[in-house]
Enzyme design. Structure first.
Site, PDB file in Angstrom:
ATOM      1  N   SER A  73       0.794  -1.238   0.000  1.00 17.49           N
ATOM      2  CA  SER A  73       0.000   0.000   0.000  1.00 17.49           C
ATOM      3  C   SER A  73       0.822   1.282   0.000  1.00 17.49           C
ATOM      4  CB  SER A  73      -0.941   0.020   1.200  1.00 17.49           C
ATOM      5  OG  SER A  73      -2.007  -0.857   0.985  1.00 17.49           O
ATOM      6  N   LYS A  76       0.718   3.273  -3.112  1.00 19.25           N
ATOM      7  CA  LYS A  76      -0.481   4.066  -3.428  1.00 19.25           C
ATOM      8  C   LYS A  76      -0.226   5.568  -3.309  1.00 19.25           C
ATOM      9  CE  LYS A  76      -3.527   0.431  -1.600  1.00 19.25           C
ATOM     10  NZ  LYS A  76      -4.422   0.077  -0.475  1.00 19.25           N
ATOM     11  N   TYR A 201      -2.306  -2.289 -10.903  1.00 16.12           N
ATOM     12  CA  TYR A 201      -2.387  -2.167  -9.440  1.00 16.12           C
ATOM     13  C   TYR A 201      -1.489  -3.191  -8.736  1.00 16.12           C
ATOM     14  CZ  TYR A 201      -4.500  -2.344  -4.777  1.00 16.12           C
ATOM     15  OH  TYR A 201      -4.696  -2.353  -3.420  1.00 16.12           O
ATOM     16  N   TYR A 253      -4.326   3.108   7.795  1.00 17.59           N
ATOM     17  CA  TYR A 253      -5.626   2.439   7.806  1.00 17.59           C
ATOM     18  C   TYR A 253      -6.505   3.008   8.915  1.00 17.59           C
ATOM     19  CZ  TYR A 253      -2.857  -0.824   4.998  1.00 17.59           C
ATOM     20  OH  TYR A 253      -2.032  -1.381   4.066  1.00 17.59           O
ATOM     21  N   VAL A 271       1.110  -3.882   3.956  1.00 20.73           N
ATOM     22  CA  VAL A 271       0.927  -5.159   4.651  1.00 20.73           C
ATOM     23  C   VAL A 271       2.171  -6.050   4.617  1.00 20.73           C
ATOM     24  CG1 VAL A 271      -1.585  -5.285   4.547  1.00 20.73           C
ATOM     25  CG2 VAL A 271      -0.208  -6.178   2.647  1.00 20.73           C
TER      26      VAL A 271
END
Length: 317
Positions: A73, A76, A201, A253, A271
């Site tokens: 992540s 991103k 992605y 998160y 993660v």
């Protein structure tokens, strides 16, 4: 902050980082390595590494800082920046919102419940999938090539590559992400084909780095888009501002508020147990420790950043 205080902090960091890492290492047993992507389940659970880099390129490292991991992540943040550079704010924010969700990062709940059916923000999976579709390129292959090039540029490391085993593992088990993508397609958020968007992605989530690469990428954000070591602007300041705001509100998160309270610096976790963080105007920080807490953040990594933030009064609040 005066140069003198900075120098003192740096001396202290250099002399004590190893013992702080040893202290936080105990917290590796508080979490569990991510297993929903089978390839990530192979990560060792006793790893904790950190690299802190200053504006002159000096680094202090401790623990398992050479351990290699995929960005997950964290990527991103940088694909968001690319989409902003490629398309501009108006188009990007017609496809994703600007608010934290309070739901799990892979939830599809609010896509159905809340008008206008766009993802709440670009850092949850649905949002990041929408962002992947906005990267310029005639097809997924060209998008991925551009992403890899940009990440290499920001990390100042031309050898960065995609970990194919992780990519394959993500692709094979991505039932939830596939559902999210089809949902977005149905809501008119995605213009491209679902498989193409997901290939882009999964590719950027699978780019492999170590703590030094992460610290170097963070350093560019810490200096508002300028690589201070080469004195070169890589990203417009406004887009870094947007990215850092999202890191504060959604980067950790559902523990983003708690992290802002206890650590108080912009951060984004992945993660793989990695955390990209920074002290604005000063340092880029890369941390990795695969065992995660229930919110999906590295247990030892969060502990270590909290310790350092208290010690050096880093919190922006």
């Amino acid at each position: 902050m005066s140069h003198h205080i900075e120098e003192q902090s740096w001396k202290q960091l250099t002399s004590h980082l190893a013992e702080w890492v040893a202290d936080s290492h105990k917290h590796t047993t508080d979490g569990h390595v991510a297993s929903y992507i089978p390839e990530l389940a192979n990560a060792p659970s006793d790893v904790l590494g950190i690299c802190i880099m200053d504006a002159g390129g000096l680094t202090v490292v401790a623990g398992d800082s050479d351990f290699r991991f995929t960005l997950q992540s964290i990527s991103k943040v940088f694909t968001l920046i690319m989409a902003l550079m490629d398309r501009g704010e108006a188009i990007v924010f017609s496809k994703v919102g600007m608010e934290p969700t309070g739901d799990d990062f892979n939830s599809m709940l609010k896509l159905e419940l809340v008008e206008p059916g766009i993802p709440f923000n670009p850092l949850i999976n649905a949002g990041a999938i929408a962002i992947s579709s906005l990267i310029a390129g005639k097809d997924s292959e060209e998008q991925v090539a551009r992403i890899l090039q940009f990440f290499r540029e920001v990390a100042h490391n031309p050898t960065l590559e995609i970990n194919q085993a992780v990519f394959q593992s993500e692709s094979d088990t991505a039932h939830r992400n596939r559902s999210l993508a089809y949902f977005l397609k149905d809501n008119g958020v995605l213009d491209s084909e679902v498989d193409d968007v997901l290939r882009t992605y999964f590719s950027h989530c699978s780019i492999e780095v170590n703590c030094t690469d992460l610290a170097r990428m963070a350093l560019v954000l810490a200096h508002n888009g300028v690589d201070p070591i080469r004195n070169q602007r890589l990203i417009p300041r406004r887009f870094v501002q947007i990215a850092k705001t999202f890191m504060f509100t959604c980067g950790m998160y559902n523990a983003s508020g708690e992290f802002a309270m206890n650590v108080g610096i912009p951060a984004k976790s992945g993660v793989s147990g990695s955390i990209l963080s920074m002290v604005p105007g000063q340092y880029g920080i890369g941390v990795v420790s695969p065992p995660l807490n229930r919110k999906g953040n590295s247990t030892a990594g969060v502990h270590l950043l909290g310790k350092l933030s208290q010690e050096f009064d880093w919190s922006l609040f």
